[in-house]
Design a protein around this motif. Structure first.
Motif, PDB file in Angstrom:
ATOM      1  N   SER A  45       0.902  -1.255   0.188  1.00 31.47           N
ATOM      2  CA  SER A  45       0.061  -0.261   0.010  1.00 31.47           C
ATOM      3  C   SER A  45       1.059   1.200   0.227  1.00 31.47           C
ATOM      4  N   GLN A  46       1.919   1.511   0.321  1.00 32.13           N
ATOM      5  CA  GLN A  46       2.809   1.761   0.293  1.00 32.13           C
ATOM      6  C   GLN A  46       3.342   2.472  -1.168  1.00 32.13           C
ATOM      7  N   GLY A  47       2.567   2.163  -2.461  1.00 22.30           N
ATOM      8  CA  GLY A  47       3.312   2.605  -3.749  1.00 22.30           C
ATOM      9  C   GLY A  47       4.282   1.245  -4.323  1.00 22.30           C
ATOM     10  N   ASN A  48       3.996   0.066  -3.679  1.00 21.05           N
ATOM     11  CA  ASN A  48       4.641  -0.622  -4.502  1.00 21.05           C
ATOM     12  C   ASN A  48       3.596  -1.506  -5.355  1.00 21.05           C
ATOM     13  N   SER A  49       3.581  -2.098  -6.315  1.00 20.69           N
ATOM     14  CA  SER A  49       2.616  -2.731  -7.328  1.00 20.69           C
ATOM     15  C   SER A  49       2.236  -3.880  -6.830  1.00 20.69           C
ATOM     16  N   ARG A  50       3.617  -4.750  -6.648  1.00 15.17           N
ATOM     17  CA  ARG A  50       3.422  -6.253  -7.122  1.00 15.17           C
ATOM     18  C   ARG A  50       5.406  -6.525  -6.186  1.00 15.17           C
ATOM     19  N   LEU A  51       4.826  -8.505  -5.816  1.00 19.40           N
ATOM     20  CA  LEU A  51       5.764  -8.708  -5.092  1.00 19.40           C
ATOM     21  C   LEU A  51       6.639  -9.760  -6.644  1.00 19.40           C
ATOM     22  N   VAL A  52       7.404  -9.635  -6.552  1.00 22.95           N
ATOM     23  CA  VAL A  52       8.200 -10.409  -7.256  1.00 22.95           C
ATOM     24  C   VAL A  52       8.787 -11.681  -6.149  1.00 22.95           C
ATOM     25  N   VAL A  53       8.782 -12.638  -6.690  1.00 21.23           N
ATOM     26  CA  VAL A  53       9.198 -13.533  -5.557  1.00 21.23           C
ATOM     27  C   VAL A  53       9.882 -15.140  -6.214  1.00 21.23           C
ATOM     28  N   VAL A  54      10.819 -14.638  -5.633  1.00 21.39           N
ATOM     29  CA  VAL A  54      12.258 -15.697  -6.580  1.00 21.39           C
ATOM     30  C   VAL A  54      12.900 -16.453  -5.600  1.00 21.39           C
ATOM     31  N   ALA A  55      12.563 -17.931  -6.505  1.00 24.76           N
ATOM     32  CA  ALA A  55      12.896 -18.864  -6.150  1.00 24.76           C
ATOM     33  C   ALA A  55      13.798 -20.037  -6.307  1.00 24.76           C
ATOM     34  N   ASP A  56      14.381 -20.940  -5.977  1.00 27.01           N
ATOM     35  CA  ASP A  56      14.577 -22.289  -6.435  1.00 27.01           C
ATOM     36  C   ASP A  56      14.686 -23.589  -6.299  1.00 27.01           C
ATOM     37  N   GLY A  57      13.008 -23.808  -5.695  1.00 27.54           N
ATOM     38  CA  GLY A  57      13.103 -24.997  -5.679  1.00 27.54           C
ATOM     39  C   GLY A  57      13.024 -24.813  -4.206  1.00 27.54           C
ATOM     40  N   SER A  58      13.527 -24.544  -3.357  1.00 28.62           N
ATOM     41  CA  SER A  58      13.257 -24.864  -1.872  1.00 28.62           C
ATOM     42  C   SER A  58      11.948 -24.624  -1.526  1.00 28.62           C
ATOM     43  N   ALA A  59      12.325 -25.522   0.258  1.00 26.46           N
ATOM     44  CA  ALA A  59      10.744 -25.883   0.931  1.00 26.46           C
ATOM     45  C   ALA A  59      10.179 -24.633   1.267  1.00 26.46           C
ATOM     46  N   GLY A  60      11.127 -23.395   2.114  1.00 22.87           N
ATOM     47  CA  GLY A  60      10.671 -22.335   2.471  1.00 22.87           C
ATOM     48  C   GLY A  60       9.767 -21.608   0.713  1.00 22.87           C
ATOM     49  N   GLY A  61      10.571 -21.255   0.098  1.00 19.70           N
ATOM     50  CA  GLY A  61       9.531 -20.541  -1.307  1.00 19.70           C
ATOM     51  C   GLY A  61       8.695 -21.328  -1.236  1.00 19.70           C
ATOM     52  N   ASP A  62       8.600 -22.593  -1.437  1.00 19.59           N
ATOM     53  CA  ASP A  62       7.196 -23.102  -1.972  1.00 19.59           C
ATOM     54  C   ASP A  62       5.844 -22.786  -0.719  1.00 19.59           C
ATOM     55  N   GLU A  63       6.281 -22.830   0.428  1.00 17.58           N
ATOM     56  CA  GLU A  63       5.630 -22.398   1.779  1.00 17.58           C
ATOM     57  C   GLU A  63       4.828 -21.531   1.433  1.00 17.58           C
ATOM     58  N   PHE A  64       6.019 -20.983   1.200  1.00 24.21           N
ATOM     59  CA  PHE A  64       5.880 -18.761   1.426  1.00 24.21           C
ATOM     60  C   PHE A  64       4.091 -18.678   0.143  1.00 24.21           C
ATOM     61  N   MET A  65       5.007 -19.793  -0.847  1.00 25.64           N
ATOM     62  CA  MET A  65       3.814 -18.993  -1.982  1.00 25.64           C
ATOM     63  C   MET A  65       2.786 -19.293  -1.762  1.00 25.64           C
ATOM     64  N   ARG A  66       2.296 -20.709  -1.107  1.00 24.59           N
ATOM     65  CA  ARG A  66       1.269 -21.528  -1.333  1.00 24.59           C
ATOM     66  C   ARG A  66       0.152 -20.527  -0.215  1.00 24.59           C
ATOM     67  N   ARG A  67       0.925 -20.086   0.896  1.00 19.77           N
ATOM     68  CA  ARG A  67       0.262 -19.269   1.773  1.00 19.77           C
ATOM     69  C   ARG A  67       0.168 -17.632   0.988  1.00 19.77           C
ATOM     70  N   LEU A  68       1.237 -17.511   0.211  1.00 21.35           N
ATOM     71  CA  LEU A  68       0.981 -16.249  -0.411  1.00 21.35           C
ATOM     72  C   LEU A  68      -0.598 -16.559  -1.737  1.00 21.35           C
ATOM     73  N   ALA A  69      -0.636 -17.425  -1.792  1.00 21.30           N
ATOM     74  CA  ALA A  69      -1.851 -17.575  -2.520  1.00 21.30           C
ATOM     75  C   ALA A  69      -3.394 -17.644  -2.464  1.00 21.30           C
ATOM     76  N   SER A  70      -3.006 -17.620  -0.712  1.00 25.27           N
ATOM     77  CA  SER A  70      -5.033 -17.200  -0.571  1.00 25.27           C
ATOM     78  C   SER A  70      -4.394 -16.076   0.275  1.00 25.27           C
ATOM     79  N   THR A  71      -3.945 -14.990  -0.196  1.00 30.09           N
ATOM     80  CA  THR A  71      -3.978 -13.590  -0.266  1.00 30.09           C
ATOM     81  C   THR A  71      -4.838 -12.962  -1.738  1.00 30.09           C
ATOM     82  N   ASN A  72      -5.203 -11.779  -1.994  1.00 29.72           N
ATOM     83  CA  ASN A  72      -5.023 -11.443  -2.844  1.00 29.72           C
ATOM     84  C   ASN A  72      -4.642 -10.256  -3.889  1.00 29.72           C
ATOM     85  N   LEU A  73      -3.127 -10.231  -3.056  1.00 29.34           N
ATOM     86  CA  LEU A  73      -1.666  -9.376  -3.426  1.00 29.34           C
ATOM     87  C   LEU A  73      -1.579 -10.220  -4.536  1.00 29.34           C
ATOM     88  N   PRO A  74      -1.127  -9.050  -5.380  1.00 31.53           N
ATOM     89  CA  PRO A  74      -0.353  -9.143  -6.800  1.00 31.53           C
ATOM     90  C   PRO A  74       1.298  -9.867  -6.572  1.00 31.53           C
TER      91      PRO A  74
END
Length: 133
Positions: A70-99
């Motif tokens: 909400s501070q003027g940033n438009s989207r998150l760019v999640v950079v991943a390489d297949g780690s478990a932490g990144g996969d879990e973050f993306m699963r949780r992020l998918a349940s939000t309305n965040l771009p």
């Protein structure tokens, strides 16, 4: 809704647009042309300038990301390489309305790393000897 793209580390700088925020779930830091998120040990996000360092906390706070965007940033760019932490973050992020967009890093390869002119001449000569050309 998100999109998943495959990029090399070098192409990420060209891909990121003004207003993007990088979240790094790889094992190495990334030179960033846009702001990045770092997370405190209790999972609270903080916007930083400069290199995007790997996320080191176990449970990043997804709910606090709305304030960052909400501070003027438009989207998150999640950079991943297949780690478990990144996969879990993306699963949780998918349940939000965040771009957000997911960038899976690929290794870049240099075409000259495979065969130089001398090598290709040797291969061609061997193929001639075998009767293929």
């Amino acid at each position: 809704m998100s999109t998943q793209v495959y990029l090399t580390r070098d192409a990420l700088a060209d891909f990121a647009e003004p207003g993007d925020v990088i979240v790094n779930f790889t094992s190495d830091s990334i030179a960033a042309s846009v702001p990045s998120l770092s997370f405190s040990s209790d999972g609270l996000p903080r916007l930083t300038q400069g290199a995007a360092y790997p996320v080191s906390c176990d449970t990043p706070d997804i709910d606090s990301l709305q304030a960052i965007l909400s501070q003027g940033n438009s989207r998150l760019v999640v950079v991943a390489d297949g780690s478990a932490g990144g996969d879990e973050f993306m699963r949780r992020l998918a349940s939000t309305n965040l771009p957000y967009v997911v960038c899976m890093l690929e290794e870049s390869c240099a075409a000259d790393a495979f065969m130089d002119e001398e090598d290709s001449e040797a291969v061609a000569e061997r193929l001639r000897q075998l009767g293929y050309i």
